[in-house]
Design a protein around this motif. Sequence first.
Motif, mmCIF file in Angstrom:
data_model
loop_
_atom_site.group_PDB
_atom_site.id
_atom_site.type_symbol
_atom_site.label_atom_id
_atom_site.label_comp_id
_atom_site.label_asym_id
_atom_site.label_seq_id
_atom_site.Cartn_x
_atom_site.Cartn_y
_atom_site.Cartn_z
ATOM 1 N N LYS A 175 0.718 -1.246 0.087
ATOM 2 C CA LYS A 175 0.025 -0.002 -0.284
ATOM 3 C C LYS A 175 0.784 1.306 -0.010
ATOM 4 N N ALA A 176 1.945 1.358 0.723
ATOM 5 C CA ALA A 176 2.942 2.533 0.718
ATOM 6 C C ALA A 176 3.426 2.836 -0.596
ATOM 7 N N ARG A 177 3.436 1.854 -1.563
ATOM 8 C CA ARG A 177 3.952 2.302 -3.003
ATOM 9 C C ARG A 177 3.152 2.456 -3.866
ATOM 10 N N LEU A 178 1.785 2.466 -3.495
ATOM 11 C CA LEU A 178 0.590 2.816 -4.552
ATOM 12 C C LEU A 178 0.374 4.360 -4.885
ATOM 13 N N PRO A 179 0.035 4.546 -5.863
ATOM 14 C CA PRO A 179 -0.529 6.130 -6.373
ATOM 15 C C PRO A 179 -1.544 6.519 -5.017
ATOM 16 N N LEU A 180 -1.419 7.991 -5.012
ATOM 17 C CA LEU A 180 -2.160 8.608 -4.137
ATOM 18 C C LEU A 180 -3.564 8.215 -4.326
ATOM 19 N N TRP A 181 -3.797 8.115 -5.589
ATOM 20 C CA TRP A 181 -5.324 8.013 -5.985
ATOM 21 C C TRP A 181 -6.032 6.890 -5.720
ATOM 22 N N TRP A 182 -5.007 5.738 -5.427
ATOM 23 C CA TRP A 182 -5.650 4.399 -5.124
ATOM 24 C C TRP A 182 -6.570 4.324 -4.142
ATOM 25 N N GLU A 183 -7.595 3.920 -4.193
ATOM 26 C CA GLU A 183 -8.813 3.532 -3.414
ATOM 27 C C GLU A 183 -9.200 2.290 -3.021
ATOM 28 N N GLY A 184 -8.253 1.332 -3.127
ATOM 29 C CA GLY A 184 -8.346 -0.153 -2.810
ATOM 30 C C GLY A 184 -8.573 -1.058 -3.844
ATOM 31 N N ALA A 185 -7.859 -2.174 -3.769
ATOM 32 C CA ALA A 185 -7.803 -3.241 -4.812
ATOM 33 C C ALA A 185 -9.300 -3.368 -5.611
ATOM 34 N N GLN A 186 -10.374 -3.569 -4.809
ATOM 35 C CA GLN A 186 -11.682 -3.851 -5.259
ATOM 36 C C GLN A 186 -12.160 -2.614 -6.076
ATOM 37 N N ASN A 187 -12.026 -1.407 -5.482
ATOM 38 C CA ASN A 187 -12.763 -0.359 -6.359
ATOM 39 C C ASN A 187 -11.916 -0.368 -7.790
ATOM 40 N N TRP A 188 -10.625 -0.403 -7.668
ATOM 41 C CA TRP A 188 -9.566 -0.223 -8.769
ATOM 42 C C TRP A 188 -9.951 -1.399 -9.746
ATOM 43 N N LEU A 189 -10.153 -2.649 -9.398
ATOM 44 C CA LEU A 189 -10.654 -3.790 -10.388
ATOM 45 C C LEU A 189 -11.867 -3.503 -10.856
#
Length: 221
Positions: A175-189
């Motif tokens: 999680k610490a390396r993911l983009p700032l806009w990342w809203e979680g794995a499921q939302n992204w998928l």
Amino acid sequence: MTKAGSPTQGRVTSDWAGLFPEFDVWRPMRLLRRIGPVVQGITLDRSTAGDGYFPTVHVHALTREFPVVSLMLGQRLIGASGLPVSIDLPRHEEAFRDAALELANQSRLPLHKTPSVQEIVGAYHSFTLEQQLKGLAPAVLEMEDSVLISAAAGIPSLVESSLALASELATSWPKARLPLWWEGAQNWLDGLTDKASDVESLSAITESQILKHKLAKVRAA
């Protein structure tokens, strides 16, 4: 500005275009060809000082709105030292032929024949997995591109395999390396799946990007 006796950008571009006739000159120091919703390129990336260039291969997905033709999956020519090779402009004439041959050998994707969409998506997958294995920043955009390219190209099996890989990686990315806009794995998928299912919108984006970047003159394979 070139030094006295050094070739101009036009001459350098023309010389490289002569060795890669499968590509078109898009701009000075940039050769491109279109493969479905993707652009494959050879960029002669100018050095900071402007007195040389780094031969670089790359791709760019037309399935997202983007202000420039990017250098995704970029590979600069690597020398025996393991470092990128810069060709000094005064040495262009004696060096560019061997450099072009070695660049083609090192490229993830073929340069003298047109890669298929499956090969291009496979290169995206390989890059994404390499980033993971090396502990580098998650290749989120590359993973997205692999899904959307597959969808825009109309290859459902490739969409499915790309989404499966995306699902596998999304749960293991730190999680610490993911983009700032990342809203979680499921939302992204879920968002990625929705975009992949809207082929009409992907086609419209692709066409608008072709116009925006003046790519209509670049041959489509």
